[in-house]
Design a protein around this motif. Sequence first.
Motif, short mmCIF file in Angstrom:
data_model
loop_
_atom_site.label_atom_id
_atom_site.label_comp_id
_atom_site.label_asym_id
_atom_site.label_seq_id
_atom_site.Cartn_x
_atom_site.Cartn_y
_atom_site.Cartn_z
N LEU A 386 0.63 -1.09 0.08
CA LEU A 386 0.02 -0.05 -0.06
C LEU A 386 0.87 1.17 -0.02
N GLY A 387 2.02 1.25 0.57
CA GLY A 387 2.83 2.02 0.70
C GLY A 387 3.33 2.61 -1.16
N GLN A 388 3.65 1.55 -1.75
CA GLN A 388 3.92 1.78 -3.08
C GLN A 388 2.90 2.29 -3.74
N ALA A 389 1.32 1.90 -3.57
CA ALA A 389 0.40 2.27 -4.06
C ALA A 389 0.20 3.90 -3.97
N ILE A 390 0.36 4.40 -2.95
CA ILE A 390 0.27 6.02 -2.50
C ILE A 390 1.24 6.67 -2.86
#
Length: 401
Positions: A386-390
Amino acid sequence: MGMRLRCLSWSAPVLSLSLLACGGGGEDDEGADEVGDTGDSEETGETGEEPPPNPFAEVVEQGLGDYVGTIDPSQIVEDGAATHYLFDPADGPMCLRGGDYWMSTRAGSHDPKDLLIYLQGGGACWSELCQAFETLGPPAVPDSGMLNRNLEDNPFADWNAVYVPYCDGSLFTGDVDIDDDDDGAIDRYHRGLIDLSVALDVALETFPEAERIVLAGSSAGSYGVHISDMLVRTMWLGAELIVVADSGVGIGKPGDSAFIPGLLEEWDSLRLIPDSCPDCVTDHITNLPSWQLSVDPNLRFVAISTYADSIIGGVFLGLGPGEYQAALEQELGKLAADHPGRYTRYLFDSSLHTTIAADSSVEGLPGITANFDQAYVGGVSVAQWLGQAITDDPAFSDQIE
Protein backbone atom coordinates in the motif's frame (compact mmCIF):
# COMPACT_ATOMS: atom_id res chain seq x y z
CA MET A 1 -4.31 12.18 28.46
CA GLY A 2 -7.95 11.95 29.48
CA MET A 3 -11.00 12.96 27.53
CA ARG A 4 -12.67 16.31 27.95
CA LEU A 5 -16.01 17.50 26.71
CA ARG A 6 -15.92 20.39 24.29
CA CYS A 7 -18.75 22.91 24.30
CA LEU A 8 -20.83 22.06 21.26
CA SER A 9 -20.51 24.54 18.44
CA TRP A 10 -21.21 22.83 15.17
CA SER A 11 -22.42 23.52 11.72
CA ALA A 12 -22.50 20.40 9.55
CA PRO A 13 -21.70 21.03 5.89
CA VAL A 14 -25.09 21.31 4.24
CA LEU A 15 -24.70 20.61 0.54
CA SER A 16 -27.45 21.68 -1.79
CA LEU A 17 -28.97 19.08 -4.10
CA SER A 18 -27.50 20.93 -7.05
CA LEU A 19 -24.01 20.64 -5.61
CA LEU A 20 -24.48 16.98 -4.69
CA ALA A 21 -25.95 16.04 -8.02
CA CYS A 22 -24.00 18.18 -10.44
CA GLY A 23 -20.73 18.93 -8.74
CA GLY A 24 -21.30 22.69 -8.64
CA GLY A 25 -23.87 25.40 -8.19
CA GLY A 26 -26.50 25.98 -10.84
CA GLU A 27 -27.02 29.11 -12.90
CA ASP A 28 -29.82 30.28 -10.64
CA ASP A 29 -28.21 31.87 -7.58
CA GLU A 30 -31.47 32.74 -5.86
CA GLY A 31 -31.15 32.14 -2.15
CA ALA A 32 -27.36 32.45 -2.19
CA ASP A 33 -27.40 33.96 1.29
CA GLU A 34 -29.33 31.08 2.84
CA VAL A 35 -27.75 28.65 5.29
CA GLY A 36 -25.85 25.94 3.43
CA ASP A 37 -24.49 28.19 0.65
CA THR A 38 -20.75 28.12 1.14
CA GLY A 39 -19.89 30.87 -1.32
CA ASP A 40 -17.36 30.93 -4.14
CA SER A 41 -14.41 29.99 -1.94
CA GLU A 42 -16.08 26.67 -1.07
CA GLU A 43 -17.96 25.77 -4.24
CA THR A 44 -15.65 27.15 -6.90
CA GLY A 45 -12.30 27.42 -5.09
CA GLU A 46 -10.01 30.38 -4.67
CA THR A 47 -9.51 30.71 -8.42
CA GLY A 48 -13.23 30.83 -9.15
CA GLU A 49 -13.02 27.63 -11.22
CA GLU A 50 -16.01 25.32 -11.18
CA PRO A 51 -15.37 21.92 -9.55
CA PRO A 52 -15.50 18.88 -11.81
CA PRO A 53 -18.91 17.29 -12.39
CA ASN A 54 -19.96 14.55 -10.01
CA PRO A 55 -19.64 11.20 -11.84
CA PHE A 56 -22.09 9.67 -9.36
CA ALA A 57 -24.81 12.30 -9.59
CA GLU A 58 -27.50 9.80 -10.51
CA VAL A 59 -26.83 7.71 -7.39
CA VAL A 60 -27.07 10.82 -5.22
CA GLU A 61 -30.45 11.56 -6.79
CA GLN A 62 -31.51 7.97 -6.14
CA GLY A 63 -30.98 8.48 -2.39
CA LEU A 64 -27.27 8.29 -1.61
CA GLY A 65 -27.19 11.92 -0.45
CA ASP A 66 -30.46 11.93 1.50
CA TYR A 67 -28.86 12.44 4.92
CA VAL A 68 -25.81 14.54 4.06
CA GLY A 69 -25.73 17.73 6.11
CA THR A 70 -28.94 16.96 8.00
CA ILE A 71 -27.76 15.73 11.44
CA ASP A 72 -25.40 17.39 13.93
CA PRO A 73 -23.44 15.61 16.66
CA SER A 74 -24.88 15.95 20.16
CA GLN A 75 -21.46 16.04 21.86
CA ILE A 76 -17.85 16.53 20.81
CA VAL A 77 -15.18 15.03 23.05
CA GLU A 78 -11.47 15.87 22.84
CA ASP A 79 -9.17 12.93 23.54
CA GLY A 80 -5.55 13.84 22.89
CA ALA A 81 -4.92 13.77 19.14
CA ALA A 82 -8.38 12.29 18.57
CA THR A 83 -11.78 13.95 18.63
CA HIS A 84 -14.94 11.90 19.12
CA TYR A 85 -18.34 12.92 17.82
CA LEU A 86 -21.37 11.46 19.59
CA PHE A 87 -24.87 11.35 18.12
CA ASP A 88 -28.31 11.19 19.69
CA PRO A 89 -30.22 8.11 18.47
CA ALA A 90 -33.36 10.25 18.38
CA ASP A 91 -31.78 12.15 15.48
CA GLY A 92 -31.28 9.00 13.41
CA PRO A 93 -27.76 7.55 13.80
CA MET A 94 -27.77 4.36 15.86
CA CYS A 95 -26.62 0.77 16.14
CA LEU A 96 -28.50 -2.40 15.24
CA ARG A 97 -30.46 -2.68 18.49
CA GLY A 98 -30.95 1.06 18.99
CA GLY A 99 -27.73 1.96 20.83
CA ASP A 100 -25.75 5.17 20.48
CA TYR A 101 -23.49 5.87 17.51
CA TRP A 102 -20.21 7.81 17.44
CA MET A 103 -17.28 8.36 15.11
CA SER A 104 -13.82 9.85 15.47
CA THR A 105 -11.17 11.94 13.74
CA ARG A 106 -7.47 12.07 14.47
CA ALA A 107 -5.11 14.80 13.34
CA GLY A 108 -1.89 13.67 11.74
CA SER A 109 1.48 15.31 11.27
CA HIS A 110 1.75 14.54 7.57
CA ASP A 111 0.60 16.64 4.61
CA PRO A 112 -2.78 18.10 5.64
CA LYS A 113 -4.13 17.25 2.19
CA ASP A 114 -3.75 13.49 2.80
CA LEU A 115 -6.67 11.74 4.49
CA LEU A 116 -7.36 8.14 5.52
CA ILE A 117 -11.02 7.21 6.00
CA TYR A 118 -11.33 3.81 7.66
CA LEU A 119 -14.56 1.77 7.73
CA GLN A 120 -14.58 -0.84 10.48
CA GLY A 121 -15.69 -4.42 9.84
CA GLY A 122 -17.98 -6.54 11.95
CA GLY A 123 -20.26 -9.02 10.20
CA ALA A 124 -23.71 -8.62 8.69
CA CYS A 125 -27.32 -9.13 9.71
CA TRP A 126 -30.30 -10.16 7.64
CA SER A 127 -33.40 -12.30 8.12
CA GLU A 128 -31.61 -15.62 7.53
CA LEU A 129 -28.35 -14.92 9.35
CA CYS A 130 -27.40 -12.30 11.92
CA GLN A 131 -23.78 -12.29 13.02
CA ALA A 132 -22.72 -8.67 13.39
CA PHE A 133 -21.50 -6.06 15.83
CA GLU A 134 -24.64 -4.71 17.49
CA THR A 135 -23.21 -2.04 19.79
CA LEU A 136 -20.17 0.20 20.14
CA GLY A 137 -17.83 0.48 23.10
CA PRO A 138 -16.49 3.77 24.46
CA PRO A 139 -15.22 6.15 21.76
CA ALA A 140 -11.63 5.42 20.71
CA VAL A 141 -9.50 5.19 17.58
CA PRO A 142 -7.76 1.80 17.52
CA ASP A 143 -3.97 1.91 17.32
CA SER A 144 -3.59 -1.15 15.12
CA GLY A 145 -3.05 -2.01 11.48
CA MET A 146 -3.46 0.97 9.18
CA LEU A 147 -4.33 3.15 12.18
CA ASN A 148 -1.22 2.28 14.21
CA ARG A 149 0.72 5.52 14.61
CA ASN A 150 3.79 3.74 16.01
CA LEU A 151 4.20 1.00 13.41
CA GLU A 152 7.40 1.58 11.47
CA ASP A 153 6.12 -0.01 8.24
CA ASN A 154 2.80 1.82 8.26
CA PRO A 155 2.71 4.38 5.42
CA PHE A 156 -0.38 5.98 6.99
CA ALA A 157 1.04 6.38 10.50
CA ASP A 158 1.11 10.17 10.35
CA TRP A 159 -1.88 10.78 8.08
CA ASN A 160 -5.04 12.57 9.12
CA ALA A 161 -7.54 9.84 9.92
CA VAL A 162 -11.29 9.40 10.15
CA TYR A 163 -12.50 6.30 11.97
CA VAL A 164 -16.01 5.14 11.07
CA PRO A 165 -17.15 2.35 13.41
CA TYR A 166 -19.71 -0.25 12.35
CA CYS A 167 -22.62 -1.57 14.38
CA ASP A 168 -25.79 -1.81 12.28
CA GLY A 169 -25.24 -4.98 10.25
CA SER A 170 -25.97 -3.53 6.78
CA LEU A 171 -22.49 -2.89 5.32
CA PHE A 172 -22.91 0.89 5.74
CA THR A 173 -25.86 0.90 3.30
CA GLY A 174 -29.05 0.21 5.28
CA ASP A 175 -31.92 2.62 5.66
CA VAL A 176 -34.76 0.64 7.22
CA ASP A 177 -36.15 -0.44 10.60
CA ILE A 178 -37.46 -4.02 10.74
CA ASP A 179 -39.93 -5.73 13.04
CA ASP A 180 -38.96 -9.38 12.59
CA ASP A 181 -41.72 -10.94 14.69
CA ASP A 182 -44.56 -8.52 13.85
CA ASP A 183 -45.11 -7.63 17.50
CA GLY A 184 -45.09 -3.89 16.82
CA ALA A 185 -41.58 -3.36 18.23
CA ILE A 186 -38.54 -2.75 16.06
CA ASP A 187 -35.99 -5.57 16.26
CA ARG A 188 -33.37 -4.29 13.79
CA TYR A 189 -32.35 -0.71 13.09
CA HIS A 190 -30.37 -0.76 9.86
CA ARG A 191 -29.13 2.84 9.87
CA GLY A 192 -25.88 2.31 7.97
CA LEU A 193 -26.50 5.03 5.40
CA ILE A 194 -27.29 7.55 8.15
CA ASP A 195 -24.24 6.51 10.20
CA LEU A 196 -22.00 6.79 7.15
CA SER A 197 -23.43 10.18 6.17
CA VAL A 198 -22.93 11.81 9.57
CA ALA A 199 -19.38 10.45 9.74
CA LEU A 200 -18.52 11.86 6.32
CA ASP A 201 -20.13 15.18 7.27
CA VAL A 202 -17.70 15.41 10.17
CA ALA A 203 -14.82 14.35 7.93
CA LEU A 204 -15.61 17.05 5.38
CA GLU A 205 -15.99 19.70 8.08
CA THR A 206 -12.66 18.68 9.63
CA PHE A 207 -10.61 18.01 6.49
CA PRO A 208 -12.23 20.05 3.69
CA GLU A 209 -8.99 20.49 1.74
CA ALA A 210 -8.10 16.81 1.37
CA GLU A 211 -6.66 16.17 -2.08
CA ARG A 212 -5.57 12.55 -1.71
CA ILE A 213 -8.03 10.28 0.07
CA VAL A 214 -7.58 6.61 0.91
CA LEU A 215 -10.95 5.04 1.70
CA ALA A 216 -10.20 1.72 3.36
CA GLY A 217 -12.57 -0.92 4.62
CA SER A 218 -12.04 -4.29 6.23
CA SER A 219 -14.53 -7.18 6.00
CA ALA A 220 -18.00 -5.58 6.27
CA GLY A 221 -16.29 -2.23 5.80
CA SER A 222 -14.69 -3.62 2.65
CA TYR A 223 -18.06 -4.46 1.13
CA GLY A 224 -19.15 -1.04 2.36
CA VAL A 225 -16.51 0.88 0.40
CA HIS A 226 -18.10 -0.29 -2.84
CA ILE A 227 -21.00 2.09 -2.24
CA SER A 228 -19.56 4.62 0.20
CA ASP A 229 -16.83 5.58 -2.28
CA MET A 230 -19.51 7.30 -4.37
CA LEU A 231 -20.49 9.50 -1.40
CA VAL A 232 -16.84 10.26 -0.63
CA ARG A 233 -16.36 11.32 -4.24
CA THR A 234 -19.48 13.49 -4.05
CA MET A 235 -18.10 15.36 -1.04
CA TRP A 236 -14.51 15.78 -2.31
CA LEU A 237 -15.08 16.18 -6.04
CA GLY A 238 -11.54 17.01 -7.10
CA ALA A 239 -9.57 14.63 -4.86
CA GLU A 240 -7.59 11.60 -5.90
CA LEU A 241 -9.50 8.66 -4.40
CA ILE A 242 -7.88 5.31 -3.69
CA VAL A 243 -10.23 2.59 -2.42
CA VAL A 244 -8.70 -0.22 -0.35
CA ALA A 245 -11.02 -3.23 -0.16
CA ASP A 246 -9.71 -5.80 2.33
CA SER A 247 -11.42 -9.19 2.62
CA GLY A 248 -14.72 -8.11 1.14
CA VAL A 249 -14.02 -7.62 -2.54
CA GLY A 250 -17.54 -7.97 -3.93
CA ILE A 251 -17.89 -11.75 -4.19
CA GLY A 252 -21.35 -13.20 -3.60
CA LYS A 253 -22.74 -16.68 -4.15
CA PRO A 254 -21.69 -17.88 -7.62
CA GLY A 255 -24.73 -18.56 -9.78
CA ASP A 256 -27.20 -17.16 -7.23
CA SER A 257 -28.35 -13.87 -8.74
CA ALA A 258 -30.99 -13.36 -6.03
CA PHE A 259 -28.72 -13.37 -2.96
CA ILE A 260 -27.05 -9.94 -3.10
CA PRO A 261 -30.10 -8.09 -4.52
CA GLY A 262 -32.15 -9.73 -1.78
CA LEU A 263 -29.84 -8.41 0.93
CA LEU A 264 -29.83 -4.91 -0.51
CA GLU A 265 -33.61 -4.94 -0.89
CA GLU A 266 -34.07 -6.07 2.73
CA TRP A 267 -31.85 -3.20 3.87
CA ASP A 268 -33.59 -0.76 1.48
CA SER A 269 -30.28 -0.03 -0.21
CA LEU A 270 -30.86 -1.48 -3.68
CA ARG A 271 -31.69 2.10 -4.69
CA LEU A 272 -28.01 2.98 -4.14
CA ILE A 273 -27.03 0.98 -7.22
CA PRO A 274 -26.96 3.21 -10.34
CA ASP A 275 -30.00 2.81 -12.59
CA SER A 276 -27.76 3.24 -15.63
CA CYS A 277 -25.87 0.05 -14.71
CA PRO A 278 -28.47 -2.74 -14.72
CA ASP A 279 -25.80 -5.43 -14.38
CA CYS A 280 -23.90 -3.79 -11.51
CA VAL A 281 -25.40 -6.36 -9.14
CA THR A 282 -25.57 -9.96 -10.32
CA ASP A 283 -24.41 -12.94 -8.26
CA HIS A 284 -21.52 -10.60 -7.32
CA ILE A 285 -21.13 -6.82 -7.02
CA THR A 286 -17.86 -6.67 -8.94
CA ASN A 287 -19.51 -4.93 -11.89
CA LEU A 288 -20.16 -1.95 -9.62
CA PRO A 289 -16.49 -0.94 -9.15
CA SER A 290 -15.96 -1.59 -12.86
CA TRP A 291 -18.70 0.92 -13.67
CA GLN A 292 -17.31 3.38 -11.12
CA LEU A 293 -13.83 3.18 -12.65
CA SER A 294 -15.29 3.79 -16.09
CA VAL A 295 -16.95 7.07 -15.06
CA ASP A 296 -14.47 8.43 -12.48
CA PRO A 297 -10.95 9.02 -13.87
CA ASN A 298 -9.56 9.99 -10.43
CA LEU A 299 -10.54 6.69 -8.80
CA ARG A 300 -8.37 3.62 -8.17
CA PHE A 301 -9.15 0.31 -6.45
CA VAL A 302 -6.79 -2.03 -4.62
CA ALA A 303 -8.19 -5.36 -3.49
CA ILE A 304 -6.77 -7.64 -0.79
CA SER A 305 -7.97 -11.18 -0.10
CA THR A 306 -6.99 -14.72 0.73
CA TYR A 307 -8.11 -17.53 -1.53
CA ALA A 308 -9.99 -19.44 1.17
CA ASP A 309 -11.27 -16.65 3.45
CA SER A 310 -12.92 -18.65 6.22
CA ILE A 311 -15.26 -15.85 7.29
CA ILE A 312 -16.50 -14.51 3.95
CA GLY A 313 -16.36 -17.71 1.91
CA GLY A 314 -17.32 -20.01 4.76
CA VAL A 315 -19.51 -18.33 7.38
CA PHE A 316 -21.37 -15.74 5.32
CA LEU A 317 -21.47 -17.24 1.83
CA GLY A 318 -21.44 -20.92 2.75
CA LEU A 319 -19.25 -21.88 -0.22
CA GLY A 320 -17.53 -25.22 -0.62
CA PRO A 321 -13.80 -25.84 -1.03
CA GLY A 322 -12.33 -23.91 -3.95
CA GLU A 323 -15.56 -22.06 -4.81
CA TYR A 324 -14.53 -18.76 -3.27
CA GLN A 325 -11.10 -18.87 -4.91
CA ALA A 326 -12.57 -19.63 -8.33
CA ALA A 327 -15.00 -16.71 -8.10
CA LEU A 328 -12.26 -14.46 -6.73
CA GLU A 329 -9.87 -15.23 -9.57
CA GLN A 330 -12.51 -14.90 -12.27
CA GLU A 331 -14.15 -11.68 -11.08
CA LEU A 332 -11.05 -9.80 -9.97
CA GLY A 333 -9.11 -11.00 -12.99
CA LYS A 334 -11.72 -9.42 -15.26
CA LEU A 335 -11.60 -6.16 -13.29
CA ALA A 336 -7.81 -6.01 -13.53
CA ALA A 337 -7.90 -6.76 -17.27
CA ASP A 338 -10.60 -4.16 -17.95
CA HIS A 339 -8.91 -1.45 -15.85
CA PRO A 340 -5.13 -2.01 -16.04
CA GLY A 341 -3.21 -0.05 -13.47
CA ARG A 342 -6.40 1.12 -11.78
CA TYR A 343 -7.65 -2.16 -10.27
CA THR A 344 -4.79 -3.95 -8.53
CA ARG A 345 -4.84 -7.18 -6.53
CA TYR A 346 -3.01 -8.64 -3.54
CA LEU A 347 -4.02 -12.31 -3.24
CA PHE A 348 -2.45 -15.06 -1.17
CA ASP A 349 -3.11 -18.68 -0.33
CA SER A 350 -4.59 -18.77 3.15
CA SER A 351 -7.88 -19.03 5.02
CA LEU A 352 -7.11 -15.93 7.10
CA HIS A 353 -9.60 -13.05 7.14
CA THR A 354 -8.58 -9.36 6.90
CA THR A 355 -5.07 -7.86 6.88
CA ILE A 356 -5.31 -4.10 7.44
CA ALA A 357 -6.90 -4.19 10.92
CA ALA A 358 -4.13 -5.90 12.91
CA ASP A 359 -0.32 -5.90 12.99
CA SER A 360 2.55 -7.74 14.59
CA SER A 361 2.68 -5.40 17.60
CA VAL A 362 -1.06 -5.49 18.33
CA GLU A 363 -2.41 -8.93 17.49
CA GLY A 364 -5.91 -9.31 16.12
CA LEU A 365 -7.52 -12.73 16.32
CA PRO A 366 -4.72 -15.33 16.05
CA GLY A 367 -5.52 -17.93 13.42
CA ILE A 368 -8.24 -15.74 11.87
CA THR A 369 -6.69 -12.38 10.95
CA ALA A 370 -3.44 -11.74 9.10
CA ASN A 371 -1.01 -9.00 10.05
CA PHE A 372 -0.69 -5.79 8.06
CA ASP A 373 3.10 -5.61 8.30
CA GLN A 374 4.11 -9.23 7.70
CA ALA A 375 5.12 -10.47 4.25
CA TYR A 376 2.93 -12.97 2.45
CA VAL A 377 3.41 -12.49 -1.29
CA GLY A 378 6.83 -12.20 -2.90
CA GLY A 379 8.38 -10.86 0.30
CA VAL A 380 6.11 -7.79 0.14
CA SER A 381 3.76 -7.12 3.06
CA VAL A 382 0.39 -5.46 2.63
CA ALA A 383 1.78 -2.39 4.41
CA GLN A 384 4.68 -2.13 1.98
CA TRP A 385 2.41 -2.76 -0.99
CA LEU A 386 0.00 0.00 0.00
CA GLY A 387 2.97 2.29 0.54
CA GLN A 388 3.90 1.65 -3.09
CA ALA A 389 0.32 2.36 -4.15
CA ILE A 390 0.12 5.81 -2.59
CA THR A 391 3.55 6.93 -3.80
CA ASP A 392 3.05 5.76 -7.39
CA ASP A 393 6.10 3.53 -7.00
CA PRO A 394 6.96 1.91 -10.36
CA ALA A 395 7.25 -1.38 -8.45
CA PHE A 396 3.55 -1.28 -7.56
CA SER A 397 1.68 -4.06 -9.34
CA ASP A 398 -0.44 -7.14 -8.67
CA GLN A 399 0.96 -9.34 -5.92
CA ILE A 400 -0.56 -12.75 -6.54
CA GLU A 401 0.53 -15.99 -4.92
